[in-house]
Design a protein around this motif. Structure first.
Motif: not given
Length: 200
Positions: A35-48, A77-90
């Motif tokens: 969880m400490q990993a950085p992400s753009s705008f702290n969006i944390q797209h990953w879903r494990l 772990y299957v590492v998936t991403v929520d592509i729309n995470a940027w638009d989900e209550n940012p």
């Protein structure tokens, strides 16, 4: 293990002890570090997707060209991403930031990504890649090994894990106790090819 050693010693291990199990405390520590990993705008797209079910692991192994680490590793772990995470209550990504930071960055997220589908996907995958490396180095620092994987049928794996719409699979990651060391590192391109000064 210090960070430099973890970076140099991390390898993609293929053979894991199938009898080894992580403690709940170890798994929690690993996830806290991820969880400490950085992400753009702290969006944390990953879903494990933590695949603990043995029958599902066997199906995933079949979809991964019968690679043993899928069933034998302690964690998969299957590492998936929520592509729309940027638009989900940012605003939730900045809830603990100073108000002045929230006021600047949260309103910037929507115009930065809106209508830019390639950027949305690219950003999600970049975030997943950084998190994957953080997770692998954390596992190594804890005395474990890992194997990042893309050698599988993405469509079949998506079907098996019931991947939601607007999600994508970045990779699978096996983590556990290795049975034998990886082969020597295959080699590096020269730094003169890797590093370009100022421009091509």
């Amino acid at each position: 293990m210090n960070t430099f050693d973890a970076i140099r010693e991390r390898r993609a291990v293929k053979y894991f002890d199938p009898a080894h199990q992580f403690t709940e405390q170890e798994t929690d520590q690993l996830m806290d570090l991820a969880m400490q990993a950085p992400s753009s705008f702290n969006i944390q797209h990953w879903r494990l997707v933590n695949v603990a079910d043995k029958a599902l692991r066997a199906q995933l192994r079949a979809a991964a060209n019968d690679q043993a680490q899928v069933t034998d590793a302690s964690l998969l772990y299957v590492v998936t991403v929520d592509i729309n995470a940027w638009d989900e209550n940012p605003a939730r990504y900045w809830v603990n930031a100073p108000k002045e930071a929230q006021d600047i960055l949260v309103p910037w997220i929507h115009p930065f990504y809106a209508g830019k589908e390639q950027l949305q996907r690219d950003e999600a995958m970049r975030s997943a890649g950084i998190m994957l490396q953080t997770l692998m180095l954390s596992a190594k620092a804890m005395g474990y090994d890992s194997c990042p994987m893309v050698g599988f049928d993405f469509e079949k794996v998506a079907e098996l894990i019931h991947l939601p719409k607007n999600y994508a699979i970045a990779a699978m990651l096996a983590i556990g106790k290795s049975l034998k060391p990886a082969w020597p590192k295959p080699g590096f391109i020269p730094k003169s090819e890797m590093i370009i000064q100022n421009h091509f």
